[in-house]
Write a protein that holds these residues in place. Sequence first.
Motif, mmCIF file in Angstrom:
data_model
loop_
_atom_site.group_PDB
_atom_site.id
_atom_site.type_symbol
_atom_site.label_atom_id
_atom_site.label_comp_id
_atom_site.label_asym_id
_atom_site.label_seq_id
_atom_site.Cartn_x
_atom_site.Cartn_y
_atom_site.Cartn_z
ATOM 1 N N HIS A 97 -29.434 20.590 -62.476
ATOM 2 C CA HIS A 97 -30.449 21.640 -62.484
ATOM 3 C C HIS A 97 -29.901 22.870 -61.777
ATOM 4 O O HIS A 97 -29.314 22.771 -60.691
ATOM 5 N N LEU A 98 -30.112 24.025 -62.421
ATOM 6 C CA LEU A 98 -29.540 25.273 -61.946
ATOM 7 C C LEU A 98 -30.660 26.254 -61.604
ATOM 8 O O LEU A 98 -31.608 26.406 -62.377
ATOM 9 N N HIS A 99 -30.532 26.908 -60.464
ATOM 10 C CA HIS A 99 -31.560 27.871 -60.063
ATOM 11 C C HIS A 99 -30.934 28.946 -59.187
ATOM 12 O O HIS A 99 -30.221 28.634 -58.236
ATOM 13 N N ALA A 100 -31.233 30.192 -59.523
ATOM 14 C CA ALA A 100 -30.773 31.321 -58.712
ATOM 15 C C ALA A 100 -29.256 31.339 -58.571
ATOM 16 O O ALA A 100 -28.726 31.486 -57.461
ATOM 17 N N LEU A 101 -28.568 31.162 -59.683
ATOM 18 C CA LEU A 101 -27.107 31.134 -59.629
ATOM 19 C C LEU A 101 -26.529 32.537 -59.437
ATOM 20 O O LEU A 101 -27.189 33.551 -59.696
ATOM 21 N N GLN A 102 -25.291 32.563 -59.002
ATOM 22 C CA GLN A 102 -24.565 33.793 -58.752
ATOM 23 C C GLN A 102 -23.502 34.004 -59.839
ATOM 24 O O GLN A 102 -23.069 33.039 -60.482
ATOM 25 N N PRO A 103 -23.051 35.246 -60.028
ATOM 26 C CA PRO A 103 -22.013 35.485 -61.062
ATOM 27 C C PRO A 103 -20.774 34.603 -60.883
ATOM 28 O O PRO A 103 -20.172 34.180 -61.882
ATOM 29 N N GLU A 104 -20.428 34.285 -59.649
ATOM 30 C CA GLU A 104 -19.234 33.456 -59.422
ATOM 31 C C GLU A 104 -19.431 32.005 -59.847
ATOM 32 O O GLU A 104 -18.479 31.210 -59.862
ATOM 33 N N ASP A 105 -20.651 31.655 -60.209
ATOM 34 C CA ASP A 105 -20.907 30.309 -60.716
ATOM 35 C C ASP A 105 -20.577 30.179 -62.206
ATOM 36 O O ASP A 105 -20.633 29.072 -62.768
ATOM 37 N N SER A 106 -20.234 31.297 -62.833
ATOM 38 C CA SER A 106 -19.815 31.249 -64.238
ATOM 39 C C SER A 106 -18.548 30.409 -64.334
ATOM 40 O O SER A 106 -17.561 30.660 -63.627
ATOM 41 N N ALA A 107 -18.586 29.389 -65.209
ATOM 42 C CA ALA A 107 -17.462 28.443 -65.300
ATOM 43 C C ALA A 107 -17.755 27.453 -66.415
ATOM 44 O O ALA A 107 -18.822 27.474 -67.032
ATOM 45 N N LEU A 108 -16.808 26.567 -66.632
ATOM 46 C CA LEU A 108 -17.014 25.421 -67.510
ATOM 47 C C LEU A 108 -17.465 24.256 -66.639
ATOM 48 O O LEU A 108 -16.811 23.939 -65.630
ATOM 49 N N TYR A 109 -18.584 23.634 -66.995
ATOM 50 C CA TYR A 109 -19.085 22.491 -66.239
ATOM 51 C C TYR A 109 -18.854 21.230 -67.053
ATOM 52 O O TYR A 109 -19.349 21.088 -68.178
ATOM 53 N N LEU A 110 -18.070 20.354 -66.469
ATOM 54 C CA LEU A 110 -17.680 19.123 -67.142
ATOM 55 C C LEU A 110 -18.402 17.936 -66.546
ATOM 56 O O LEU A 110 -18.518 17.808 -65.323
ATOM 57 N N CYS A 111 -18.852 17.068 -67.407
ATOM 58 C CA CYS A 111 -19.424 15.786 -67.004
ATOM 59 C C CYS A 111 -18.410 14.706 -67.360
ATOM 60 O O CYS A 111 -17.678 14.818 -68.360
ATOM 61 N N ALA A 112 -18.352 13.681 -66.550
ATOM 62 C CA ALA A 112 -17.462 12.553 -66.833
ATOM 63 C C ALA A 112 -18.146 11.259 -66.443
ATOM 64 O O ALA A 112 -19.106 11.258 -65.653
ATOM 65 N N SER A 113 -17.656 10.159 -66.999
ATOM 66 C CA SER A 113 -18.171 8.852 -66.597
ATOM 67 C C SER A 113 -17.017 7.868 -66.536
ATOM 68 O O SER A 113 -15.968 8.068 -67.165
ATOM 69 N N SER A 114 -17.215 6.817 -65.741
ATOM 70 C CA SER A 114 -16.220 5.752 -65.682
ATOM 71 C C SER A 114 -16.929 4.423 -65.483
ATOM 72 O O SER A 114 -18.062 4.368 -64.999
ATOM 73 N N GLN A 115 -16.222 3.359 -65.836
ATOM 74 C CA GLN A 115 -16.827 2.025 -65.789
ATOM 75 C C GLN A 115 -17.295 1.684 -64.378
ATOM 76 O O GLN A 115 -18.347 1.096 -64.183
ATOM 77 N N SER A 116 -16.481 2.060 -63.404
ATOM 78 C CA SER A 116 -16.866 1.877 -62.005
ATOM 79 C C SER A 116 -16.322 3.081 -61.244
ATOM 80 O O SER A 116 -15.506 3.828 -61.776
ATOM 81 N N PRO A 117 -16.771 3.247 -59.999
ATOM 82 C CA PRO A 117 -16.378 4.464 -59.262
ATOM 83 C C PRO A 117 -14.889 4.546 -58.939
ATOM 84 O O PRO A 117 -14.383 5.626 -58.718
ATOM 85 N N VAL A 118 -14.218 3.431 -58.854
ATOM 86 C CA VAL A 118 -12.795 3.500 -58.535
ATOM 87 C C VAL A 118 -12.006 2.743 -59.588
ATOM 88 O O VAL A 118 -12.537 1.931 -60.326
ATOM 89 N N ASN A 119 -10.737 3.021 -59.642
ATOM 90 C CA ASN A 119 -9.777 2.322 -60.483
ATOM 91 C C ASN A 119 -9.845 2.620 -61.968
ATOM 92 O O ASN A 119 -8.865 2.445 -62.661
ATOM 93 N N GLN A 120 -10.985 3.021 -62.444
ATOM 94 C CA GLN A 120 -11.139 3.180 -63.884
ATOM 95 C C GLN A 120 -10.952 4.634 -64.303
ATOM 96 O O GLN A 120 -11.338 5.550 -63.578
ATOM 97 N N PRO A 121 -10.376 4.859 -65.461
ATOM 98 C CA PRO A 121 -10.208 6.241 -65.918
ATOM 99 C C PRO A 121 -11.552 6.878 -66.220
ATOM 100 O O PRO A 121 -12.492 6.205 -66.648
#
Lengths: 113, 115
Positions: A77-101
């Motif tokens: 959720h985005l609110h009151a963003l600044q110009p410097e927040d302009s970017a590519l926002y990437l989401c990722a997932s993995s099977q578990s928090p460690v060890n997995q790609p």
Amino acid sequence: DTEVTQTPKHLVMGMTNKKSLKCEQHMGHRAMYWYKQKAKKPPELMFVYSYEKLSINESVPSRFSPECPNSSLLNLHLHALQPEDSALYLCASSQSPVNQPQHFGDGTRLSIL
Amino acid sequence: AQTVTQSQPEMSVQEAETVTLSCTYDTSESDYYLFWYKQPPSRQMILVIRQEAYKQQNATENRFSVNFQKAAKSFSLKISDSQLGDAAMYFCAYIASLGDEKLTFGTGTRLTIIP
């Protein structure tokens, strides 16, 4: 086709707007991530959700608010963003928090006017 | 803190030739994982190859292979028979097997394929 789906692909918003980025995966992964990526730079970690609980917040400003409604969904959720927040926002997932790609989505290109 | 260094900001290779991208890392951990990700202009980060630190054998995926030198903390990526579709930004990344769940990226190498 990417297995991590992000919507919208592009977003333009004013500094006073409220908007949300959405990320979805159906691979049964238990860890999900938000990254911010500036042009020609590597992704910077913002948040990690592990088993639907926020496990890492990389000192991200409060104008960014993550939410994990269930194991398949992750919102930013985005609110009151600044110009410097302009970017590519990437989401990722993995099977578990460690060890997995980590598997990444196509990203949302965000522009703040 | 772990760091990952990619000393080649840009590389180019003739189509069908072989190119090697360099990556070094610094860690005090003995058990960790290393990855190479590819990010074409379409912007999706795609996993190319992974290496477990406890495995001595170098990982291979079709035309992509790594040269993993644990003592030297080096993890280079070799692309054989380069194709136009290999043009992308390549990121080397590290994660510890136990710990803070953070994937540490290098600064990236932009690979251009010359037809």
